[in-house]
Design an enzyme around this catalytic site. Structure first.
Site, PDB file in Angstrom:
ATOM      1  N   SER A  15       0.818  -1.224   0.000  1.00 21.79           N
ATOM      2  CA  SER A  15       0.000   0.000   0.000  1.00 21.79           C
ATOM      3  C   SER A  15       0.848   1.270   0.000  1.00 21.79           C
ATOM      4  O   SER A  15       1.829   1.389   0.745  1.00 21.79           O
ATOM      5  CB  SER A  15      -0.913   0.003   1.227  1.00 21.79           C
ATOM      6  OG  SER A  15      -1.622   1.239   1.261  1.00 21.79           O
ATOM      7  N   LYS A  16       0.428   2.224  -0.805  1.00 27.91           N
ATOM      8  CA  LYS A  16       1.081   3.535  -0.828  1.00 27.91           C
ATOM      9  C   LYS A  16       0.350   4.526   0.077  1.00 27.91           C
ATOM     10  O   LYS A  16       0.737   5.693   0.160  1.00 27.91           O
ATOM     11  CB  LYS A  16       1.108   4.080  -2.255  1.00 27.91           C
ATOM     12  CG  LYS A  16       2.019   3.298  -3.188  1.00 27.91           C
ATOM     13  CD  LYS A  16       2.037   3.921  -4.552  1.00 27.91           C
ATOM     14  CE  LYS A  16       2.829   3.105  -5.565  1.00 27.91           C
ATOM     15  NZ  LYS A  16       4.250   3.034  -5.299  1.00 27.91           N
ATOM     16  N   SER A  17      -0.732   4.098   0.727  1.00 33.54           N
ATOM     17  CA  SER A  17      -1.524   5.031   1.525  1.00 33.54           C
ATOM     18  C   SER A  17      -0.723   5.704   2.637  1.00 33.54           C
ATOM     19  O   SER A  17      -0.890   6.915   2.860  1.00 33.54           O
ATOM     20  CB  SER A  17      -2.758   4.324   2.099  1.00 33.54           C
ATOM     21  OG  SER A  17      -3.623   3.979   1.049  1.00 33.54           O
ATOM     22  N   LYS A  66     -13.944  -4.553   2.558  1.00 29.62           N
ATOM     23  CA  LYS A  66     -14.805  -3.374   2.411  1.00 29.62           C
ATOM     24  C   LYS A  66     -16.275  -3.657   2.742  1.00 29.62           C
ATOM     25  O   LYS A  66     -16.973  -2.794   3.271  1.00 29.62           O
ATOM     26  CB  LYS A  66     -14.698  -2.818   0.988  1.00 29.62           C
ATOM     27  CG  LYS A  66     -13.350  -2.171   0.729  1.00 29.62           C
ATOM     28  CD  LYS A  66     -13.248  -1.608  -0.654  1.00 29.62           C
ATOM     29  CE  LYS A  66     -11.849  -1.040  -0.867  1.00 29.62           C
ATOM     30  NZ  LYS A  66     -11.643  -0.521  -2.208  1.00 29.62           N
ATOM     31  N   ASN A  87     -14.719   2.125   2.359  1.00 30.69           N
ATOM     32  CA  ASN A  87     -13.246   2.161   2.305  1.00 30.69           C
ATOM     33  C   ASN A  87     -12.671   3.184   3.279  1.00 30.69           C
ATOM     34  O   ASN A  87     -11.456   3.320   3.385  1.00 30.69           O
ATOM     35  CB  ASN A  87     -12.748   2.432   0.879  1.00 30.69           C
ATOM     36  CG  ASN A  87     -12.840   3.901   0.502  1.00 30.69           C
ATOM     37  OD1 ASN A  87     -13.655   4.641   1.059  1.00 30.69           O
ATOM     38  ND2 ASN A  87     -12.042   4.326  -0.453  1.00 30.69           N
ATOM     39  N   ASP A 102     -14.028   5.725  -3.079  1.00 28.18           N
ATOM     40  CA  ASP A 102     -13.457   5.174  -4.318  1.00 28.18           C
ATOM     41  C   ASP A 102     -14.090   5.805  -5.562  1.00 28.18           C
ATOM     42  O   ASP A 102     -13.395   6.126  -6.530  1.00 28.18           O
ATOM     43  CB  ASP A 102     -13.669   3.651  -4.384  1.00 28.18           C
ATOM     44  CG  ASP A 102     -12.655   2.883  -3.546  1.00 28.18           C
ATOM     45  OD1 ASP A 102     -11.597   3.454  -3.226  1.00 28.18           O
ATOM     46  OD2 ASP A 102     -12.930   1.714  -3.219  1.00 28.18           O
ATOM     47  N   ALA A 131     -14.473  -2.794  -5.072  1.00 24.28           N
ATOM     48  CA  ALA A 131     -14.102  -1.594  -5.839  1.00 24.28           C
ATOM     49  C   ALA A 131     -15.191  -1.248  -6.851  1.00 24.28           C
ATOM     50  O   ALA A 131     -15.578  -0.083  -6.991  1.00 24.28           O
ATOM     51  CB  ALA A 131     -12.765  -1.821  -6.537  1.00 24.28           C
TER      52      ALA A 131
HETATM   53  P1  NDP Z   1     -12.591  -7.845  -4.409  1.00 25.83           P
HETATM   54  O1  NDP Z   1     -11.844  -9.011  -3.835  1.00 25.83           O
HETATM   55  O2  NDP Z   1     -13.724  -7.271  -3.654  1.00 25.83           O
HETATM   56  O3  NDP Z   1     -13.165  -8.239  -5.871  1.00 25.83           O
HETATM   57  C1  NDP Z   1     -12.357  -8.923  -6.781  1.00 25.83           C
HETATM   58  C2  NDP Z   1     -12.997  -8.908  -8.166  1.00 25.83           C
HETATM   59  O4  NDP Z   1     -12.025  -9.384  -9.096  1.00 25.83           O
HETATM   60  C3  NDP Z   1     -14.209  -9.798  -8.311  1.00 25.83           C
HETATM   61  O5  NDP Z   1     -15.079  -9.249  -9.258  1.00 25.83           O
HETATM   62  C4  NDP Z   1     -13.582 -11.116  -8.844  1.00 25.83           C
HETATM   63  O6  NDP Z   1     -14.477 -11.894  -9.617  1.00 25.83           O
HETATM   64  C5  NDP Z   1     -12.540 -10.542  -9.768  1.00 25.83           C
HETATM   65  N1  NDP Z   1     -11.408 -11.449 -10.017  1.00 25.83           N
HETATM   66  C6  NDP Z   1     -10.435 -11.810  -9.150  1.00 25.83           C
HETATM   67  N2  NDP Z   1      -9.534 -12.609  -9.754  1.00 25.83           N
HETATM   68  C7  NDP Z   1      -9.961 -12.750 -11.038  1.00 25.83           C
HETATM   69  C8  NDP Z   1      -9.450 -13.456 -12.173  1.00 25.83           C
HETATM   70  N3  NDP Z   1      -8.316 -14.167 -12.099  1.00 25.83           N
HETATM   71  N4  NDP Z   1     -10.129 -13.391 -13.328  1.00 25.83           N
HETATM   72  C9  NDP Z   1     -11.266 -12.671 -13.410  1.00 25.83           C
HETATM   73  N5  NDP Z   1     -11.800 -11.975 -12.373  1.00 25.83           N
HETATM   74  C10 NDP Z   1     -11.150 -12.019 -11.200  1.00 25.83           C
HETATM   75  O7  NDP Z   1     -11.469  -6.738  -4.714  1.00 25.83           O
HETATM   76  P2  NDP Z   1     -11.703  -5.155  -4.864  1.00 25.83           P
HETATM   77  O8  NDP Z   1     -12.920  -4.959  -5.674  1.00 25.83           O
HETATM   78  O9  NDP Z   1     -11.617  -4.505  -3.544  1.00 25.83           O
HETATM   79  O10 NDP Z   1     -10.393  -4.704  -5.668  1.00 25.83           O
HETATM   80  C11 NDP Z   1     -10.264  -4.958  -7.052  1.00 25.83           C
HETATM   81  C12 NDP Z   1      -8.998  -4.295  -7.593  1.00 25.83           C
HETATM   82  O11 NDP Z   1      -9.133  -2.882  -7.576  1.00 25.83           O
HETATM   83  C13 NDP Z   1      -7.728  -4.631  -6.814  1.00 25.83           C
HETATM   84  O12 NDP Z   1      -6.686  -4.843  -7.754  1.00 25.83           O
HETATM   85  C14 NDP Z   1      -7.463  -3.377  -6.013  1.00 25.83           C
HETATM   86  O13 NDP Z   1      -6.086  -3.208  -5.741  1.00 25.83           O
HETATM   87  C15 NDP Z   1      -7.978  -2.311  -6.979  1.00 25.83           C
HETATM   88  N6  NDP Z   1      -8.387  -1.069  -6.311  1.00 25.83           N
HETATM   89  C16 NDP Z   1      -7.720   0.086  -6.602  1.00 25.83           C
HETATM   90  C17 NDP Z   1      -8.093   1.268  -6.016  1.00 25.83           C
HETATM   91  C18 NDP Z   1      -7.366   2.508  -6.351  1.00 25.83           C
HETATM   92  O14 NDP Z   1      -7.558   3.505  -5.644  1.00 25.83           O
HETATM   93  N7  NDP Z   1      -6.574   2.525  -7.402  1.00 25.83           N
HETATM   94  C19 NDP Z   1      -9.197   1.352  -5.057  1.00 25.83           C
HETATM   95  C20 NDP Z   1      -9.864   0.106  -4.859  1.00 25.83           C
HETATM   96  C21 NDP Z   1      -9.442  -1.067  -5.446  1.00 25.83           C
HETATM   97  P3  NDP Z   1     -15.419 -13.024  -8.924  1.00 25.83           P
HETATM   98  O15 NDP Z   1     -16.620 -12.287  -8.400  1.00 25.83           O
HETATM   99  O16 NDP Z   1     -15.728 -13.957 -10.008  1.00 25.83           O
HETATM  100  O17 NDP Z   1     -14.600 -13.643  -7.818  1.00 25.83           O
END
Ligand code: NDP
Length: 278
Positions: A15-17, A66, A87, A102, A131
């Protein structure tokens, strides 16, 4: 003693937070300490309670907690309630306010930093986790012509679309069902890039002038952005700008001051170029 804040997650070491909030605090003359706390997968509530008992004033929450944070908060902002995901927590005695910054962070990065208007655009949102929940409402409010949510587990995409009552522009599907469609703005809100995995996206999704946006960020191009570049997306952006913008929203909620984001974003970009780290 400085006011205490932290980001809770698993994993969280990348995390960079902490660096972002330290930079905001220095720029705004705020006396605070901000740390990253690695939480056991079944220990979120206990970790947060211990932090509050130790004088914690506020927290950021990252994956996979979250939705649990949403249940722990005693009061939700409307945007957190709509998202069903939190978040940002603000502790005020026994009252725990849950917010979701977000969506505001993504919208600010897209519209102000990247000059992407969203209104009238065809938008594809990949993923249906925390997210995606956080950004869907604000994205729809920005007035896209249509917004499609696609997810590996198709049922979660439909469940997420159904949370937006009366939002006619939104629909949901699986990845194979995207075949034959194309989009102006494609946002990867899955954690696939975190694991270095590519998404099984059909050909033809990226319109000629499209912007591909990966919420994931790091020194190297993500698998999604690599794919987007090879399939003809005109512009590629990672999620570092969103990270800084959502942090500024949280900082304002906690401290009542809005920090400037451009210098912090420039500092992080320069740091990641020099060290190659995330
Ligand atoms: P969650 O664990 O809540 O959700 C993960 C999601 O990714 C689900 O939809 C899941 O699908 C899908 N997924 C995971 N692995 C795969 C795969 N191999 N192939 C296809 N789909 C996949 O995570 P978040 O929603 O909290 O975070 C998602 C991303 O967003 C992360 O990389 C996080 O770092 C990034 N993020 C960045 C932010 C920023 O400020 N830049 C802020 C918030 C998040 P399924 O439902 O099928 O499991």
């Amino acid at each position: 003693m400085s006011d205490r804040y932290a980001v809770f997650g698993n994993p969280v070491s990348h995390s960079k937070s902490p660096a972002i909030h330290a930079a905001f605090a220095a720029a705004c003359n705020q006396d605070l300490a901000y740390e990253a706390i690695l939480v056991p997968l079944h220990g979120f509530a206990g970790s947060v309670r211990a932090f509050v008992a130790g004088g914690g004033c506020g927290a950021n929450v990252t994956l996979p907690f979250k939705q649990e944070a949403c249940r722990l908060a005693t009061r939700l902002t409307p945007r957190a309630g709509l998202a069903g995901a939190v978040n940002t927590l603000f502790f005020d005695g026994p009252a725990w306010l849950g917010d979701n910054t977000d969506g505001a962070g993504l919208l600010r990065d897209l519209t102000q930093n990247l000059g992407c208007p969203i209104v009238g655009m065809r938008v594809l949102l990949l993923g249906a986790g925390g997210a995606a929940r956080g950004v869907l409402g604000p994205l729809l409010e920005a007035g896209p012509r249509r917004l499609v949510i696609a997810n590996r587990t198709e049922a979660s995409a439909h469940e997420l679309a159904a949370r937006m009552p009366g939002a006619g522009a939104v629909s949901a599907c699986s990845y194979p069902q995207l075949a034959g469609q194309s989009f102006d703005l494609l946002i990867n809100a899955t954690s696939a890039s975190l694991a270095g995995a590519s998404l099984p996206l059909p050909d033809g999704l990226f319109a000629r002038d499209s912007l591909a946006y990966d919420m994931m960020y790091g020194a190297d191009e993500t698998p999604f952005l690599r794919l987007a570049g090879s399939r003809g997306a005109a512009r590629l952006a990672d999620g570092l700008g969103m990270l800084v913008e959502q942090a500024a929203e949280a900082f304002q909620l906690w401290r009542g001051v809005r920090p400037a984001t451009a210098p912090v974003l420039a500092m992080l970009r320069a740091g990641s170029r020099q060290t190659g780290s995330q």
